[in-house]
Design an enzyme around this catalytic site. Structure first.
Site, mmCIF file in Angstrom:
data_model
loop_
_atom_site.group_PDB
_atom_site.id
_atom_site.type_symbol
_atom_site.label_atom_id
_atom_site.label_comp_id
_atom_site.label_asym_id
_atom_site.label_seq_id
_atom_site.Cartn_x
_atom_site.Cartn_y
_atom_site.Cartn_z
ATOM 1 N N GLU A 57 14.047 51.795 22.302
ATOM 2 C CA GLU A 57 14.609 51.022 21.191
ATOM 3 C C GLU A 57 14.696 51.848 19.906
ATOM 4 O O GLU A 57 15.437 51.508 18.996
ATOM 5 C CB GLU A 57 13.776 49.744 20.970
ATOM 6 C CG GLU A 57 13.872 48.815 22.186
ATOM 7 C CD GLU A 57 12.914 47.639 22.161
ATOM 8 O OE1 GLU A 57 11.936 47.661 21.397
ATOM 9 O OE2 GLU A 57 13.147 46.696 22.934
ATOM 10 N N ASP A 100 18.159 40.662 30.124
ATOM 11 C CA ASP A 100 17.896 39.795 31.290
ATOM 12 C C ASP A 100 18.117 38.349 30.870
ATOM 13 O O ASP A 100 18.337 38.068 29.697
ATOM 14 C CB ASP A 100 16.450 40.007 31.803
ATOM 15 C CG ASP A 100 15.426 39.716 30.719
ATOM 16 O OD1 ASP A 100 14.989 40.661 30.059
ATOM 17 O OD2 ASP A 100 15.105 38.531 30.500
HETATM 18 N N1 ADE Z 1 12.233 41.067 26.246
HETATM 19 C C1 ADE Z 1 13.281 41.269 27.071
HETATM 20 N N2 ADE Z 1 13.363 40.293 27.983
HETATM 21 C C2 ADE Z 1 12.337 39.440 27.741
HETATM 22 C C3 ADE Z 1 11.880 38.259 28.354
HETATM 23 N N3 ADE Z 1 12.486 37.767 29.418
HETATM 24 N N4 ADE Z 1 10.784 37.658 27.825
HETATM 25 C C4 ADE Z 1 10.155 38.172 26.758
HETATM 26 N N5 ADE Z 1 10.541 39.302 26.154
HETATM 27 C C5 ADE Z 1 11.623 39.938 26.623
#
Ligand code: ADE
Length: 234
Positions: A13, A200
């Site tokens: 990041e 995600d």
């Molecule tokens: N960062 C990226 N994806 C995430 C998720 N599913 N839950 C918490 N933090 C995240």
């Protein structure tokens, strides 16, 4: 004086940003390396805070006390809650909420930090607008939207928890630092914005998608930040 604190939780990041910056010094505090210098001529401090809300809060306080930053930008990745967000899309915070704060027993709303008097930490409107413009320049083919970041010390990877975060908080994306950064920035009177690329869908597939898309998504968000800081003028 303008000095922008840029926080990412993990190395992908911040690594692109660090490559682009002209470094003056690296100052180590609380186990974090604060990279002090300029990015395209703008004074910045770039730092990887580590994962979770405690790391994020400590980091903001150090940026406020030691570096006197004028703005805070949080760049990184998040799980999508809003079905309009797909992997690779970008969410710019309108506000942020701690989804794991629960003092309802004493009459507070779920997510409300006792005695604050409000639920959501609002992002700076100027930074929000600049971030959107910057995204349209840096990533013209990327879908970008404003929305609500919900944060907790929890990786969200189940349909049930995801549904809870949507129904209780109307969250658009979930991650693990944003609300703490917002909270710390608010207490120190520093304007902030959170910029998160979706890695995600915060559901049963998150465990698979997150490692696959994390690096590309993090770079997306970083490219936006490089463009954004060009727009922050004294
Ligand atoms: N960062 C990226 N994806 C995430 C998720 N599913 N839950 C918490 N933090 C995240």
């Amino acid at each position: 004086m303008i000095k922008i604190g840029i926080i990412g939780a993990m190395e992908p990041e911040v690594e692109e940003l660090k490559k682009e910056m002209d470094l003056t010094a690296v100052i180590r505090k609380a186990g974090m390396d604060f990279h002090d210098g300029t990015l395209n001529g703008t004074p910045v401090v770039i730092v990887r805070c580590g994962i979770g809300k405690v790391n994020a809060a400590l980091c903001v306080q150090i940026l406020a006390d030691e570096f006197k930053v004028s703005h805070v930008i949080n760049t990184g990745v998040a799980g999508a809650l809003n079905p309009r967000l797909d992997i690779g899309d970008i969410l710019i915070s309108r506000d942020a909420i701690h989804h794991d704060m629960d003092v309802r027993i004493f009459g507070y709303r779920l997510g409300e930090v006792p005695q604050m008097g409000f639920l959501e930490f609002k992002a700076d409107e100027k930074l929000m607008a600049l971030a959107k413009e910057a995204c349209e320049k840096a990533n013209p083919d990327t879908h970008v939207m404003y929305g609500r970041v919900v944060s907790g010390d929890q990786f969200i990877s189940s349909k049930e928890v995801k549904e809870h975060l949507i129904s209780e908080f109307q969250g658009d994306c979930a991650e693990m630092e944003g609300a703490s950064i917002a909270h710390g920035a608010y207490l120190n009177n520093i304007p902030f914005v959170i910029i998160r690329a979706i890695s995600d869908k915060a559901d049963d597939s998150a465990e698979m998608d997150y490692p696959t898309f994390e690096t590309a998504a993090a770079r997306h968000s970083a490219a936006l930040v490089i463009e954004l800081i060009k727009g922050i003028l004294p």
